[in-house]
Design an enzyme around this catalytic site. Structure first.
Site, PDB file in Angstrom:
ATOM      1  N   LYS A 208      -7.767  -3.347   2.737  1.00  0.00           N
ATOM      2  CA  LYS A 208      -8.945  -2.489   2.766  1.00  0.00           C
ATOM      3  C   LYS A 208     -10.197  -3.313   2.429  1.00  0.00           C
ATOM      4  O   LYS A 208     -11.192  -3.267   3.128  1.00  0.00           O
ATOM      5  CB  LYS A 208      -8.748  -1.355   1.752  1.00  0.00           C
ATOM      6  CG  LYS A 208      -9.885  -0.361   1.715  1.00  0.00           C
ATOM      7  CD  LYS A 208      -9.534   0.821   0.811  1.00  0.00           C
ATOM      8  CE  LYS A 208     -10.763   1.680   0.580  1.00  0.00           C
ATOM      9  NZ  LYS A 208     -10.504   2.836  -0.264  1.00  0.00           N
ATOM     10  N   GLU A 214      -3.940 -11.966  -3.416  1.00  0.00           N
ATOM     11  CA  GLU A 214      -2.590 -12.179  -2.889  1.00  0.00           C
ATOM     12  C   GLU A 214      -2.613 -12.201  -1.358  1.00  0.00           C
ATOM     13  O   GLU A 214      -2.039 -13.093  -0.712  1.00  0.00           O
ATOM     14  CB  GLU A 214      -1.636 -11.060  -3.340  1.00  0.00           C
ATOM     15  CG  GLU A 214      -1.323 -11.025  -4.819  1.00  0.00           C
ATOM     16  CD  GLU A 214      -2.279 -10.154  -5.611  1.00  0.00           C
ATOM     17  OE1 GLU A 214      -3.434  -9.963  -5.173  1.00  0.00           O
ATOM     18  OE2 GLU A 214      -1.853  -9.674  -6.688  1.00  0.00           O
ATOM     19  N   GLY A 269      -6.315   3.289  -0.719  1.00  0.00           N
ATOM     20  CA  GLY A 269      -5.269   2.361  -0.272  1.00  0.00           C
ATOM     21  C   GLY A 269      -3.890   3.015  -0.234  1.00  0.00           C
ATOM     22  O   GLY A 269      -3.140   2.880   0.737  1.00  0.00           O
ATOM     23  N   ARG A 270      -3.556   3.753  -1.299  1.00  0.00           N
ATOM     24  CA  ARG A 270      -2.208   4.331  -1.368  1.00  0.00           C
ATOM     25  C   ARG A 270      -2.071   5.577  -0.499  1.00  0.00           C
ATOM     26  O   ARG A 270      -1.008   6.190  -0.449  1.00  0.00           O
ATOM     27  CB  ARG A 270      -1.841   4.622  -2.822  1.00  0.00           C
ATOM     28  CG  ARG A 270      -2.873   5.441  -3.573  1.00  0.00           C
ATOM     29  CD  ARG A 270      -2.623   5.412  -5.074  1.00  0.00           C
ATOM     30  NE  ARG A 270      -3.664   6.098  -5.828  1.00  0.00           N
ATOM     31  CZ  ARG A 270      -4.807   5.533  -6.228  1.00  0.00           C
ATOM     32  NH1 ARG A 270      -5.062   4.273  -5.933  1.00  0.00           N
ATOM     33  NH2 ARG A 270      -5.689   6.215  -6.918  1.00  0.00           N
ATOM     34  N   GLU A 355      -0.353   5.105  -9.604  1.00  0.00           N
ATOM     35  CA  GLU A 355      -1.718   4.581  -9.511  1.00  0.00           C
ATOM     36  C   GLU A 355      -2.715   5.750  -9.456  1.00  0.00           C
ATOM     37  O   GLU A 355      -3.850   5.633  -9.877  1.00  0.00           O
ATOM     38  CB  GLU A 355      -1.872   3.675  -8.278  1.00  0.00           C
ATOM     39  CG  GLU A 355      -3.005   2.668  -8.424  1.00  0.00           C
ATOM     40  CD  GLU A 355      -3.076   1.647  -7.301  1.00  0.00           C
ATOM     41  OE1 GLU A 355      -3.382   2.019  -6.162  1.00  0.00           O
ATOM     42  OE2 GLU A 355      -2.851   0.447  -7.559  1.00  0.00           O
ATOM     43  N   HIS A 386      26.612   4.868  -9.061  1.00  0.00           N
ATOM     44  CA  HIS A 386      27.491   3.858  -9.664  1.00  0.00           C
ATOM     45  C   HIS A 386      26.707   2.908 -10.547  1.00  0.00           C
ATOM     46  O   HIS A 386      27.150   1.805 -10.831  1.00  0.00           O
ATOM     47  CB  HIS A 386      28.232   3.110  -8.555  1.00  0.00           C
ATOM     48  CG  HIS A 386      29.085   4.037  -7.738  1.00  0.00           C
ATOM     49  ND1 HIS A 386      30.375   4.352  -8.085  1.00  0.00           N
ATOM     50  CD2 HIS A 386      28.794   4.767  -6.646  1.00  0.00           C
ATOM     51  CE1 HIS A 386      30.858   5.226  -7.211  1.00  0.00           C
ATOM     52  NE2 HIS A 386      29.914   5.505  -6.323  1.00  0.00           N
ATOM     53  N   LYS A 506      -6.676  -8.617 -12.988  1.00  0.00           N
ATOM     54  CA  LYS A 506      -7.225  -9.460 -11.917  1.00  0.00           C
ATOM     55  C   LYS A 506      -8.284 -10.398 -12.484  1.00  0.00           C
ATOM     56  O   LYS A 506      -8.325 -11.588 -12.171  1.00  0.00           O
ATOM     57  CB  LYS A 506      -7.887  -8.584 -10.836  1.00  0.00           C
ATOM     58  CG  LYS A 506      -6.932  -7.766  -9.985  1.00  0.00           C
ATOM     59  CD  LYS A 506      -7.724  -7.042  -8.886  1.00  0.00           C
ATOM     60  CE  LYS A 506      -6.903  -5.960  -8.215  1.00  0.00           C
ATOM     61  NZ  LYS A 506      -7.658  -5.152  -7.269  1.00  0.00           N
TER      62      LYS A 506
HETATM   63  O1  F6P Z   1      -4.837  -3.629  -7.030  1.00  0.00           O
HETATM   64  C1  F6P Z   1      -4.652  -2.333  -6.593  1.00  0.00           C
HETATM   65  C2  F6P Z   1      -5.120  -2.138  -5.195  1.00  0.00           C
HETATM   66  O2  F6P Z   1      -6.493  -2.036  -5.174  1.00  0.00           O
HETATM   67  C3  F6P Z   1      -4.466  -0.916  -4.583  1.00  0.00           C
HETATM   68  O3  F6P Z   1      -5.105   0.256  -4.894  1.00  0.00           O
HETATM   69  C4  F6P Z   1      -4.478  -1.258  -3.141  1.00  0.00           C
HETATM   70  O4  F6P Z   1      -3.562  -0.488  -2.440  1.00  0.00           O
HETATM   71  C5  F6P Z   1      -4.105  -2.718  -3.186  1.00  0.00           C
HETATM   72  O5  F6P Z   1      -4.736  -3.203  -4.358  1.00  0.00           O
HETATM   73  C6  F6P Z   1      -4.501  -3.536  -1.995  1.00  0.00           C
HETATM   74  O6  F6P Z   1      -5.881  -3.556  -1.769  1.00  0.00           O
HETATM   75  P1  F6P Z   1      -6.477  -4.054  -0.407  1.00  0.00           P
HETATM   76  O7  F6P Z   1      -5.957  -3.193   0.688  1.00  0.00           O
HETATM   77  O8  F6P Z   1      -7.960  -3.954  -0.569  1.00  0.00           O
HETATM   78  O9  F6P Z   1      -6.048  -5.488  -0.209  1.00  0.00           O
END
Ligand code: F6P
Length: 544
Positions: A208, A214, A269-270, A355, A386, A506
């Site tokens: 987003k 990452e 995002g979620r 979240e 199990h 972060k």
């Molecule tokens: O760190 C949390 C977050 O902001 C989530 O809410 C989101 O889904 C994820 O990181 C990824 O964010 P982006 O789509 O901006 O890379």
């Protein structure tokens, strides 16, 4: 809408009083008192059969919970969400994932503009692109067809696509392999690309913000991996597309915005896998199945908006959750899908719920004096039986469970489905009714073992049954949980749509990165534990 915290409402106090009369009631008695309980405490909507009879509640409980929902303004806030009000108050944004699945002729306004045409323009662009990839018309830089699609993203830009890809695997084109890379641990990228041919591999960089460390680190490694073989920057245009709200960062990375699929800041995002974030899924299952899934989401949205609270599936699921969370003091909810395809559903719901509702202040910034979102966990049945079901049956913790299953299997194989569903039904029965000491003794168990073999029962479960796992059913299920989270957040008077709690880690990681990468950096000034850990890592990270 009430500006009060829920605990200040008379409806909350009425529930507290009622709780004292229910807490010791056993499901055995509740079922004995009402021969039709298993049929009365059921709601069927949009093809989902919801049996909530095996819960520690009565008709009075439901009525009191419904009164709480009403007093908390659930209906009013639902309207506010659906009509594009900026209910995400800390980020000053509308919350309109429901617009992602609205039909073409719907009108949903944000800042005076109807967003539905934009949504459909992006869906059409995704469909055209997906069809080109599926048919082989879209070729890699050297003219080979694309056989591997790798989604790079994290959190909502990963969990939704991977969950839905696994859930709908039955419907996928098997000549294209989809993989998902999320972790900044290089192992994730290395293992996902092992054995793949860069000439046949398309990367979808899903973010987003397009700044998530990452994802951007994995995206850069993907570009290096591709160009090592393809040896020409121009190849990026054929092997990289982006899904983002941030065109400037996408361009900076080197992806042409013609190859960018847009979404908007009013999609959290979620809550985004049914937006362009689902591009990998659309390539995997094809645009028609994707649209069927959206229709499923939309059907549940309509149900949620229109149905009165007492016949409203997401509202009931939410209220039952509040009953255990806030009155019984349950800390967790187990999500137990009896369908192997739904293996990633618990992880997906973990982000959706935790979240969204893992908040300790209310909408006005006041600390809450009540519990908010639960811990979500789980795995598909029968595997969990199990492993950790022992604790659910005989442990000291109350763990409400959602059992999710299907009447028909997509993969008929001998007796498998009947065995699976026999276990499903047996588990909810065993959890509810248990086995008394008398029953254990009647089996001839020696006295010293009797306490060990007793099942107290009275362990609550919801059952959600659908006929078949289809794209449409999946859409309905996910929308059900999205709206459940919304109802709970509304009652707890929290903002379910921000996530400030992920920020501090972060920021601190960004401070530590240079301390690891340039050991000659100034003296470490963290606490003594963090300093010692960094020093030890710096001394030992290179194998001798
Ligand atoms: O760190 C949390 C977050 O902001 C989530 O809410 C989101 O889904 C994820 O990181 C990824 O964010 P982006 O789509 O901006 O890379």
């Amino acid at each position: 809408m009430s500006l009060k915290q829920p605990t200040q409402l008379p409806e909350w106090r009425a529930l507290e009083e009622h709780f004292s009369s229910i807490r010791d009631q056993h499901l055995r008695n509740l079922f004995a008192e009402d021969a039709r309980r298993g049929k009365n405490f059921v709601l069927e909507a949009e093809g989902l059969y919801f049996d909530y009879s095996k819960n520690r509640l009565t008709g009075d409980t439901i009525n009191l919970l419904l009164a709480l929902a009403e007093a908390s303004g659930v209906k009013e806030r639902t309207e506010a969400m659906f009509s594009g009000e900026k209910i995400n108050s800390t980020e000053k944004r509308a919350v309109l994932h429901i617009a992602l699945r609205a039909p073409r002729d719907a009108q949903i306004m944000v800042d005076g503009q109807n967003v539905v045409p934009e949504v459909h323009a992006v869906l059409d662009k995704m469909a055209a692109f997906s069809n080109r990839v599926i048919s082989g018309e879209w070729k890699g830089y050297t003219g080979k067809r694309i056989r591997n699609v790798i989604n790079i993203g994290i959190g909502g830009s990963d969990l939704g696509p991977v969950m839905a890809y696994e859930a709908l695997r039955y419907y996928t084109h098997r000549d294209i392999t989809c993989r998902f890379v999320s972790n900044v641990d290089g192992t994730d990228f290395v293992e996902a690309t092992r054995g793949l041919d860069p000439e046949e591999t398309l990367f979808i960089i899903s973010s987003k913000t397009f700044t998530t460390i990452e994802t951007m680190t994995n995206a850069r490694s993907a570009r290096d991996w591709s160009l090592k073989t393809l040896k020409d920057d121009k190849a990026v245009a054929k092997h990289f597309v982006a899904v983002s709200t941030n065109a400037a960062e996408v361009t900076k990375f080197g992806i042409d915005t013609a190859n960018m699929f847009e979404f908007w800041d009013w999609v959290g995002g979620r809550y985004s896998y049914d937006s362009a974030i689902g591009l990998s899924l659309m390539i995997a299952i094809g645009p028609d199945h994707f649209r069927e899934m959206l229709a499923g989401f939309h059907a549940m949205d309509e149900h949620f908006r229109a149905a009165p609270l007492e016949r409203n599936l997401p509202a009931l699921l939410a209220l039952i959750g509040i009953w255990y969370n806030n009155f019984f003091g349950a800390q967790t909810v187990a999500i137990l899908p009896y369908d192997h395809y739904l293996g990633r559903l618990p992880s997906y719901l973990q982000q959706l719920d935790m979240e969204s509702n893992g908040k300790h202040v209310d909408l006005d910034g006041n600390t809450v004096n009540y519990q908010t979102g639960p811990i979500i966990w789980g795995q598909p049945g029968t595997n969990g039986q199990h492993a950790y079901y022992q604790l659910i049956h005989q442990g000291t913790k109350l763990i409400p469970c959602d059992f999710i299953g299907f009447n028909q299997t997509l993969n008929p194989l001998g007796r498998h489905h009947d065995l699976l569903m026999a276990n499903f039904f047996a588990q909810t029965e065993a959890l509810a009714f248990g086995k008394t000491a008398e029953e254990v003794k009647a089996d001839g168990v020696e006295d010293s073992l009797v306490p060990h073999r007793v099942f107290e029962g009275n362990r609550p479960t919801n059952t959600i049954l659908a006929d078949r796992l289809t794209p449409e059913t999946l859409g309905k299920l996910i929308a059900l949980y999205e709206h459940k989270v919304f109802v709970q957040g509304t009652i707890w008077k929290i903002n379910s749509f921000d996530q400030w709690g992920v920020e501090l880690g972060k920021v601190l990681a960004n401070r530590i990165i240079p301390e690891l990468e340039s050991p000659e950096s100034p003296e470490l000034t963290h606490d003594s534990s963090t300093n010692a850990l960094i020093e030890r890592y710096r001394q030992r990270r290179n194998p001798r």
